[in-house]
Design a protein around this motif. Structure first.
Motif, PDB file in Angstrom:
ATOM      1  N   ASP A   1       0.830  -1.201   0.000  1.00 37.23           N
ATOM      2  CA  ASP A   1       0.000   0.000   0.000  1.00 37.23           C
ATOM      3  C   ASP A   1       0.871   1.260   0.000  1.00 37.23           C
ATOM      4  OD1 ASP A   1      -2.311  -1.495   0.003  1.00 37.23           O
ATOM      5  OD2 ASP A   1      -2.515  -1.465   2.197  1.00 37.23           O
ATOM      6  N   LEU A   2       1.919   1.263   0.830  1.00 40.85           N
ATOM      7  CA  LEU A   2       2.808   2.422   0.862  1.00 40.85           C
ATOM      8  C   LEU A   2       3.566   2.574  -0.450  1.00 40.85           C
ATOM      9  CD1 LEU A   2       4.234   2.129   4.505  1.00 40.85           C
ATOM     10  CD2 LEU A   2       2.677   3.893   3.636  1.00 40.85           C
ATOM     11  N   ALA A   3       3.937   1.454  -1.040  1.00 37.15           N
ATOM     12  CA  ALA A   3       4.648   1.512  -2.319  1.00 37.15           C
ATOM     13  C   ALA A   3       3.772   2.164  -3.390  1.00 37.15           C
ATOM     14  CB  ALA A   3       5.079   0.116  -2.746  1.00 37.15           C
ATOM     15  N   ARG A   4       2.489   1.825  -3.411  1.00 41.84           N
ATOM     16  CA  ARG A   4       1.579   2.447  -4.381  1.00 41.84           C
ATOM     17  C   ARG A   4       1.406   3.938  -4.091  1.00 41.84           C
ATOM     18  NH1 ARG A   4      -0.996  -2.652  -3.976  1.00 41.84           N
ATOM     19  NH2 ARG A   4      -2.259  -1.924  -2.219  1.00 41.84           N
ATOM     20  N   HIS A   5       1.316   4.275  -2.811  1.00 43.41           N
ATOM     21  CA  HIS A   5       1.123   5.682  -2.440  1.00 43.41           C
ATOM     22  C   HIS A   5       2.310   6.529  -2.882  1.00 43.41           C
ATOM     23  CE1 HIS A   5      -0.105   9.141   0.008  1.00 43.41           C
ATOM     24  NE2 HIS A   5       1.170   9.218   0.400  1.00 43.41           N
ATOM     25  N   TYR A   6       3.533   6.015  -2.697  1.00 45.12           N
ATOM     26  CA  TYR A   6       4.740   6.791  -3.021  1.00 45.12           C
ATOM     27  C   TYR A   6       5.267   6.494  -4.422  1.00 45.12           C
ATOM     28  CZ  TYR A   6       5.024   8.319   1.842  1.00 45.12           C
ATOM     29  OH  TYR A   6       4.761   8.904   3.057  1.00 45.12           O
ATOM     30  N   ASP A   7       4.604   5.581  -5.130  1.00 40.64           N
ATOM     31  CA  ASP A   7       5.003   5.228  -6.489  1.00 40.64           C
ATOM     32  C   ASP A   7       6.457   4.750  -6.541  1.00 40.64           C
ATOM     33  OD1 ASP A   7       4.669   4.792  -9.197  1.00 40.64           O
ATOM     34  OD2 ASP A   7       5.209   6.852  -9.752  1.00 40.64           O
ATOM     35  N   VAL A   8       6.771   3.819  -5.629  1.00 42.33           N
ATOM     36  CA  VAL A   8       8.110   3.225  -5.574  1.00 42.33           C
ATOM     37  C   VAL A   8       7.943   1.727  -5.374  1.00 42.33           C
ATOM     38  CG1 VAL A   8       9.232   5.301  -4.638  1.00 42.33           C
ATOM     39  CG2 VAL A   8       8.274   3.579  -3.067  1.00 42.33           C
ATOM     40  N   GLY A   9       9.067   0.992  -5.410  1.00 41.16           N
ATOM     41  CA  GLY A   9       9.021  -0.433  -5.146  1.00 41.16           C
ATOM     42  C   GLY A   9       8.950  -0.731  -3.657  1.00 41.16           C
ATOM     43  N   THR A  10       8.513  -1.935  -3.340  1.00 37.91           N
ATOM     44  CA  THR A  10       8.424  -2.311  -1.919  1.00 37.91           C
ATOM     45  C   THR A  10       9.796  -2.359  -1.267  1.00 37.91           C
ATOM     46  OG1 THR A  10       8.434  -4.656  -2.547  1.00 37.91           O
ATOM     47  CG2 THR A  10       6.276  -3.619  -2.191  1.00 37.91           C
ATOM     48  N   ASN A  11      10.861  -2.577  -2.070  1.00 39.37           N
ATOM     49  CA  ASN A  11      12.212  -2.576  -1.504  1.00 39.37           C
ATOM     50  C   ASN A  11      12.590  -1.185  -1.000  1.00 39.37           C
ATOM     51  OD1 ASN A  11      12.269  -1.750  -4.277  1.00 39.37           O
ATOM     52  ND2 ASN A  11      14.493  -1.966  -4.289  1.00 39.37           N
ATOM     53  N   VAL A  12      12.083  -0.140  -1.685  1.00 36.17           N
ATOM     54  CA  VAL A  12      12.336   1.233  -1.227  1.00 36.17           C
ATOM     55  C   VAL A  12      11.613   1.480   0.092  1.00 36.17           C
ATOM     56  CG1 VAL A  12      11.975   3.685  -1.759  1.00 36.17           C
ATOM     57  CG2 VAL A  12      12.740   2.106  -3.555  1.00 36.17           C
ATOM     58  N   ILE A  13      10.372   1.002   0.200  1.00 33.68           N
ATOM     59  CA  ILE A  13       9.618   1.151   1.451  1.00 33.68           C
ATOM     60  C   ILE A  13      10.329   0.421   2.583  1.00 33.68           C
ATOM     61  CG2 ILE A  13       7.434   0.677   2.604  1.00 33.68           C
ATOM     62  CD1 ILE A  13       7.301   2.878   0.471  1.00 33.68           C
ATOM     63  N   GLN A  14      10.817  -0.775   2.309  1.00 31.01           N
ATOM     64  CA  GLN A  14      11.520  -1.543   3.333  1.00 31.01           C
ATOM     65  C   GLN A  14      12.742  -0.792   3.839  1.00 31.01           C
ATOM     66  OE1 GLN A  14      12.574  -5.557   2.238  1.00 31.01           O
ATOM     67  NE2 GLN A  14      13.901  -5.838   4.004  1.00 31.01           N
TER      68      GLN A  14
END
Length: 256
Positions: A36-49
């Motif tokens: 969900d955060l990845a979609r919000h920030y338009d980045v990959g889940t690895n960036v969120i991690q």
């Protein structure tokens, strides 16, 4: 990416930090999942991690196995005071410093005798390169968590034939350089410390539980006896995210 543009994970971490500080999420709240955060920030889940790992290190978040990532109370940056008074207490200066915060200070160490002195260490100790020393690697812990590391060097020409040759063994184990040297008739009269900022190496990050490249304070410390002879030198690493270091100077009264 321009020279002044932040990497994506830093940009995301900054916005998450802002949202936490603004009260959008309260202490104990669970953050949305990484997809969900990845979609919000338009980045990959690895960036969120990576962004969340940054905030975990800073103390804003905590990961709970199998449950997700939650907002926690930000950690306070504790103050580590370095002064001549810390050396006058007949115990380990580190243990005494931690006790001032109500924290139990312990450490793990490994000593290796007859280690040839590298050029820089030999220069600091006033000995010849290759002269035998005892090298001791320390990891200092506060309530079981790593707070600093140190690599200490002592010339075996001074301690080699004495009961204190290994700093963490014998009758004065764990008492600190000043007390140990006093036990063999050497009075440590002064210490010189050279602090400078640095970035954590992979080895330092692994020991301190921080990220590679995080800010650290590097302290080069050397103890001198009453004749001005260096008796020990050490390289100390303190993680900036957890500790600030203050130096205290005593002022002699007029006429003294």
């Amino acid at each position: 990416m321009g020279h002044d543009e932040q990497p994506p994970y830093q940009r995301v971490a900054g916005d998450l930090r802002r949202r936490i500080k603004s009260g959008e999420w309260q202490i104990g709240d669970k953050l949305p999942g990484r997809p969900d955060l990845a979609r919000h920030y338009d980045v990959g889940t690895n960036v969120i991690q990576k962004a969340q790992e940054r905030l975990i290190i800073e103390g804003f978040l905590e990961g709970r196995s199998g449950s997700g990532t939650f907002v926690r109370r930000p950690r306070e940056r504790l103050r580590m005071v370095r002064s001549r008074h810390r050396e006058q207490r007949r115990t380990s200066p580190f243990r005494a410093d931690m006790a001032d915060h109500g924290i139990t200070g312990t450490w793990e160490s490994h000593s290796q005798a007859r280690t040839p002195a590298p050029d820089e260490i030999a220069h600091r100790l006033g000995i010849s390169p290759g002269d035998p020393c005892v090298r001791t690697d320390y990891e200092f812990l506060a309530d079981g968590r790593p707070v600093q590391t140190s690599v200490s060097w002592e010339p075996m020409a001074i301690t080699g034939q004495t009961p204190i040759v290994l700093p963490e063994m014998g009758p004065f184990a764990g008492r600190g350089v000043v007390e140990r040297m006093r036990s063999i008739g050497i009075t440590v009269e002064r210490a010189v410390e050279l602090p400078r900022p640095g970035r954590a190496t992979q080895a330092q990050a692994n020991l301190l539980g921080i990220s590679v490249g995080d800010l650290v304070l590097l302290i080069e410390r050397t103890y001198f006896d009453a004749d001005g002879r260096p008796v020990e030198t050490a390289d100390i690493v303190v993680p900036d995210v957890r500790w600030e270091v203050a130096y205290e100077f005593g002022i002699d009264a007029p006429g003294r």
